[in-house]
Design a protein around this motif. Sequence first.
Motif, PDB file in Angstrom:
ATOM      1  N   MET A 128       0.850  -1.194   0.000  1.00 19.47           N
ATOM      2  CA  MET A 128       0.000   0.000   0.000  1.00 19.47           C
ATOM      3  C   MET A 128       0.882   1.240   0.000  1.00 19.47           C
ATOM      4  SD  MET A 128      -2.859   1.163   2.824  1.00 19.47           S
ATOM      5  CE  MET A 128      -3.846  -0.306   2.593  1.00 19.47           C
ATOM      6  N   SER A 129       0.603   2.191  -0.881  1.00 19.89           N
ATOM      7  CA  SER A 129       1.352   3.441  -0.942  1.00 19.89           C
ATOM      8  C   SER A 129       0.645   4.503  -0.105  1.00 19.89           C
ATOM      9  CB  SER A 129       1.473   3.914  -2.390  1.00 19.89           C
ATOM     10  OG  SER A 129       0.190   4.146  -2.928  1.00 19.89           O
ATOM     11  N   ARG A 130       1.332   5.625   0.074  1.00 23.52           N
ATOM     12  CA  ARG A 130       0.700   6.714   0.816  1.00 23.52           C
ATOM     13  C   ARG A 130      -0.523   7.214   0.063  1.00 23.52           C
ATOM     14  NH1 ARG A 130       3.368   8.308   5.236  1.00 23.52           N
ATOM     15  NH2 ARG A 130       5.553   7.716   5.431  1.00 23.52           N
ATOM     16  N   THR A 131      -1.562   7.558   0.797  1.00 26.43           N
ATOM     17  CA  THR A 131      -2.830   7.977   0.217  1.00 26.43           C
ATOM     18  C   THR A 131      -2.797   9.475  -0.066  1.00 26.43           C
ATOM     19  OG1 THR A 131      -3.937   6.267   1.496  1.00 26.43           O
ATOM     20  CG2 THR A 131      -5.315   7.992   0.568  1.00 26.43           C
ATOM     21  N   SER A 132      -3.233   9.867  -1.244  1.00 21.55           N
ATOM     22  CA  SER A 132      -3.287  11.291  -1.545  1.00 21.55           C
ATOM     23  C   SER A 132      -4.435  11.927  -0.786  1.00 21.55           C
ATOM     24  CB  SER A 132      -3.469  11.515  -3.044  1.00 21.55           C
ATOM     25  OG  SER A 132      -4.755  11.096  -3.453  1.00 21.55           O
ATOM     26  N   LEU A 133      -4.303  13.217  -0.535  1.00 26.68           N
ATOM     27  CA  LEU A 133      -5.329  13.932   0.217  1.00 26.68           C
ATOM     28  C   LEU A 133      -6.676  13.867  -0.484  1.00 26.68           C
ATOM     29  CD1 LEU A 133      -5.854  15.678   2.717  1.00 26.68           C
ATOM     30  CD2 LEU A 133      -5.245  17.680   1.340  1.00 26.68           C
ATOM     31  N   SER A 134      -6.660  13.895  -1.819  1.00 30.97           N
ATOM     32  CA  SER A 134      -7.912  13.863  -2.568  1.00 30.97           C
ATOM     33  C   SER A 134      -8.650  12.546  -2.420  1.00 30.97           C
ATOM     34  CB  SER A 134      -7.644  14.140  -4.057  1.00 30.97           C
ATOM     35  OG  SER A 134      -6.797  13.143  -4.603  1.00 30.97           O
ATOM     36  N   ALA A 135      -7.934  11.496  -1.993  1.00 31.42           N
ATOM     37  CA  ALA A 135      -8.566  10.192  -1.838  1.00 31.42           C
ATOM     38  C   ALA A 135      -9.193   9.999  -0.463  1.00 31.42           C
ATOM     39  CB  ALA A 135      -7.541   9.080  -2.096  1.00 31.42           C
ATOM     40  N   ILE A 136      -8.930  10.928   0.449  1.00 35.98           N
ATOM     41  CA  ILE A 136      -9.510  10.828   1.791  1.00 35.98           C
ATOM     42  C   ILE A 136     -10.974  11.265   1.713  1.00 35.98           C
ATOM     43  CG2 ILE A 136      -9.364  11.652   4.168  1.00 35.98           C
ATOM     44  CD1 ILE A 136      -6.981  10.005   3.350  1.00 35.98           C
ATOM     45  N   PRO A 137     -11.899  10.510   2.316  1.00 35.45           N
ATOM     46  CA  PRO A 137     -13.312  10.890   2.265  1.00 35.45           C
ATOM     47  C   PRO A 137     -13.525  12.297   2.819  1.00 35.45           C
ATOM     48  CG  PRO A 137     -13.043   8.682   3.193  1.00 35.45           C
ATOM     49  CD  PRO A 137     -11.673   9.261   3.080  1.00 35.45           C
ATOM     50  N   PRO A 138     -14.540  13.014   2.327  1.00 34.51           N
ATOM     51  CA  PRO A 138     -14.820  14.368   2.825  1.00 34.51           C
ATOM     52  C   PRO A 138     -14.992  14.381   4.341  1.00 34.51           C
ATOM     53  CG  PRO A 138     -16.144  13.868   0.893  1.00 34.51           C
ATOM     54  CD  PRO A 138     -15.482  12.585   1.284  1.00 34.51           C
ATOM     55  N   TYR A 139     -14.497  15.424   4.947  1.00 36.16           N
ATOM     56  CA  TYR A 139     -14.578  15.563   6.399  1.00 36.16           C
ATOM     57  C   TYR A 139     -16.015  15.913   6.777  1.00 36.16           C
ATOM     58  CZ  TYR A 139     -12.487  16.672  10.988  1.00 36.16           C
ATOM     59  OH  TYR A 139     -12.118  16.682  12.309  1.00 36.16           O
ATOM     60  N   VAL A 140     -16.622  15.095   7.626  1.00 33.47           N
ATOM     61  CA  VAL A 140     -18.028  15.269   7.973  1.00 33.47           C
ATOM     62  C   VAL A 140     -18.278  16.647   8.583  1.00 33.47           C
ATOM     63  CG1 VAL A 140     -19.895  14.436   9.453  1.00 33.47           C
ATOM     64  CG2 VAL A 140     -18.487  12.804   8.178  1.00 33.47           C
ATOM     65  N   PHE A 141     -17.321  17.155   9.350  1.00 30.05           N
ATOM     66  CA  PHE A 141     -17.524  18.447  10.000  1.00 30.05           C
ATOM     67  C   PHE A 141     -17.592  19.586   8.979  1.00 30.05           C
ATOM     68  CE2 PHE A 141     -16.037  15.893  13.560  1.00 30.05           C
ATOM     69  CZ  PHE A 141     -16.924  16.272  14.553  1.00 30.05           C
ATOM     70  N   TYR A 142     -16.937  19.426   7.824  1.00 36.86           N
ATOM     71  CA  TYR A 142     -17.093  20.426   6.769  1.00 36.86           C
ATOM     72  C   TYR A 142     -18.534  20.446   6.265  1.00 36.86           C
ATOM     73  CZ  TYR A 142     -12.040  21.228   6.189  1.00 36.86           C
ATOM     74  OH  TYR A 142     -10.731  21.582   6.365  1.00 36.86           O
ATOM     75  N   GLU A 143     -19.101  19.252   6.089  1.00 35.11           N
ATOM     76  CA  GLU A 143     -20.485  19.162   5.627  1.00 35.11           C
ATOM     77  C   GLU A 143     -21.434  19.750   6.669  1.00 35.11           C
ATOM     78  OE1 GLU A 143     -23.898  18.457   3.483  1.00 35.11           O
ATOM     79  OE2 GLU A 143     -21.804  18.449   2.825  1.00 35.11           O
ATOM     80  N   LEU A 144     -21.160  19.487   7.936  1.00 37.09           N
ATOM     81  CA  LEU A 144     -21.990  20.053   9.000  1.00 37.09           C
ATOM     82  C   LEU A 144     -21.900  21.572   8.988  1.00 37.09           C
ATOM     83  CD1 LEU A 144     -23.826  19.375  11.419  1.00 37.09           C
ATOM     84  CD2 LEU A 144     -21.772  19.337  12.847  1.00 37.09           C
TER      85      LEU A 144
END
Length: 390
Positions: A1-17
């Motif tokens: 497994m390689s390092r995960t790019s920031l764009s691949a991280i699921p959206p932060y729920v607190f941003y949606e809130l």
Amino acid sequence: MSRTSLSAIPPYVFYELDARRAAARATGQPLLDVGIGSPDGPIPPVVVETMQRVAADRSLSGYPYFQGHPLFREAVAGYLHTRFGVTIDPAGELLALAGSKEGIAELILAHTNPGDVVLIPAVYYPVYARATLLAGAEPVYVPFLPDGCLDLDALDAATVARATVMIVNYPGNPTTTSVSLDELARYVAFAERHGLLLLSDLAYSELSYDGYAVPSVLQVPGASRVAVETHTCSKSFNMAGVRIAFLAGNREAIARLDAYRANIGYGVSTLAQLAGAAAFTHHAQIVPPIVAEYRARRDAIVTAFTAGGWHVPAPTATMYLWLDVPPGLSDWQWVDALIEHAGVVVTPGMAFGDAGRGKFRVSFVQPAEQLVRAAEGIVATAAWSTAQRR
């Protein structure tokens, strides 16, 4: 497994809130926000006085100490000894942090490689998983037993063999679960048996009630062989905006994190460290009135829920309630219903992992009378939702 790019991280729920909160306010709707756990009380006067006094100190013109200002390290060592009976070497077993969230993320990044496993509670503070993913490691979620302790027997041997770090969080955010020192000793033994670094996130060390005193994992004999613990001024001292915390325990882990941080930054603000030193030095005077206020808020909102027919046990620690979403609603449907019909903002349980779905968190970040209003709005909205489904 390689390092995960920031764009691949699921959206932060607190941003949606935040987006939903902002959309409601844009229409002119007043909101009672009991979502984010951001303290609303004042910074203690002794801390304010310290910051005002040292702000003009010429030493602030230069870079801060990498590991920690001598006065901060001395104050923290005194706090740990007075509060928990723990003796540490402030020169090698302590590191200043710009908030425990940042420190936890950096610790994970400093101690994991792509393909490693980090063992995380099934319901968890989001940075545990997000930092793990950014490191290219795999978060493995440890289920809870009915009493809120971790079910370590549910882990298979192959997974444990790949693990490098295990995280525990008691008192828990958002679960509010508290444990005994004997339970912490069980985690220390597990970490030692399997060659893991045990990270204890003790963000709510002082916010406890009804005679319960929160223990430190460092009180377990021999814990510093495998364990480190984060403490923060954010919640216990109303200093979330100051960004000062510390990591204590295993000296090899601390040296590794210190080396990592030296490559990407230049220590923690001297002003923040001296503010933290004042807080930890005077903790015995500062904490009781803060705890008394949170206890009064807890009692007021629990009483209001009980009057509305909800069974809500009073937590013995933290500044939260962890409650069930009414049947038939998703987390976001419930959040939206509360905003629309009650003007109340809560945090959806899914913000804390898939195992948190079907729950929501209420924070004691409003005066007692406002918390009573929030509880009444929640109860009324739940009744409205039930009637709509009939």
